[in-house]
Enzyme design. Structure first.
Site, mmCIF file in Angstrom:
data_model
loop_
_atom_site.group_PDB
_atom_site.id
_atom_site.type_symbol
_atom_site.label_atom_id
_atom_site.label_comp_id
_atom_site.label_asym_id
_atom_site.label_seq_id
_atom_site.Cartn_x
_atom_site.Cartn_y
_atom_site.Cartn_z
ATOM 1 N N THR A 2 1.717 7.213 -42.681
ATOM 2 C CA THR A 2 1.001 6.782 -41.497
ATOM 3 C C THR A 2 -0.494 6.879 -41.746
ATOM 4 O O THR A 2 -0.945 7.485 -42.698
ATOM 5 C CB THR A 2 1.435 7.622 -40.282
ATOM 6 O OG1 THR A 2 0.766 7.154 -39.142
ATOM 7 C CG2 THR A 2 1.147 9.088 -40.474
ATOM 8 N N ASN A 3 -1.274 6.228 -40.929
ATOM 9 C CA ASN A 3 -2.718 6.404 -40.987
ATOM 10 C C ASN A 3 -3.297 6.208 -39.598
ATOM 11 O O ASN A 3 -2.552 6.202 -38.617
ATOM 12 C CB ASN A 3 -3.357 5.484 -42.026
ATOM 13 C CG ASN A 3 -3.295 4.050 -41.619
ATOM 14 O OD1 ASN A 3 -2.645 3.705 -40.637
ATOM 15 N ND2 ASN A 3 -3.961 3.203 -42.366
#
Ligand code: C5P
Length: 198
Positions: A2-3
């Site tokens: 994820t970011n």
């Protein structure tokens, strides 16, 4: 994975998977969110670091979910000093980033792999194309709607796409949709890996 922009969705999925009984390794880019309590958390800053992090652990993974909105390009060079301001225009050369999801599915024995697709038009055909091109087992499509939903909000609206069907997971909070998604992933994973069901 994820970011920042996909952080809430990624963290919600990690949380759902953990509550469903999975061991979860979360490889996360920078976000301003508190990460969920996972089995192992690996924080990274760049796409290349994310790829290295994935390569370190992927051989031991049964399921890989790529949620991060990885930048397609990065600056070719990074300066160590601040750029002095002037009236002249400047150019920054960009080079392509590695495609992490595609690198996972091109392994000799890839895990069961789920990718995401955010589309503004022709959601299902474009997501189906991505499913084929990236050789993923499943693609989760989300419409980028008014007000930039899902980016920076609690809400999303998802369609799950496999090689045969489209399953509308409806709209709701990212956590509700993450729970629905994990419930859909589990039987499909066990169908392709019957021996792993214990
Ligand atoms: O190619 P596109 O960005 O539209 O595909 C989205 C999917 O591919 C997401 O699952 C995203 O996490 C993954 N991706 C990746 N590495 C990139 C770009 C996208 O893993 N460099």
């Amino acid at each position: 994975l994820t970011n920042h922009s996909s952080g809430k969705m990624g963290y919600a999925i990690a949380d759902s998977a953990l509550r469903a009984g999975a061991d979860v390794t979360l490889i996360s880019g920078p976000t301003n969110l508190n990460p969920p309590g996972v089995t192992k958390l690996h924080s990274v800053t760049t796409a290349e670091e994310m790829l290295r992090g994935v390569n370190e652990i992927i051989a031991d993974m049964d399921i890989f979910i790529g949620v991060a909105a990885v930048a397609d390009y990065r600056p070719k060079t990074v300066r160590s000093e601040k750029l002095k301001k002037s009236d002249a225009s400047i150019q920054i050369e960009l080079v392509p980033n590695p495609d992490i999801l595609a690198s996972v599915t091109s392994r000799s024995s890839p895990p069961f792999t789920i990718g995401f697709a955010a589309e503004t038009t022709d959601l299902v055909p474009n997501a189906r194309k991505k499913l084929r091109e990236k050789k993923a087992d499943l693609i989760v499509a989300n419409t980028v709607g008014q007000g930039g939903v899902p980016f920076g909000t609690e809400f999303n609206s998802l369609i799950l796409i496999d090689h045969r069907d489209e399953i509308d997971l409806g709209s709701g909070t990212k956590q509700l949709l993450a729970d629905r998604l994990i419930m859909e992933i589990a039987p499909r994973y066990y169908a392709t890996n019957p021996s792993s069901h214990s």
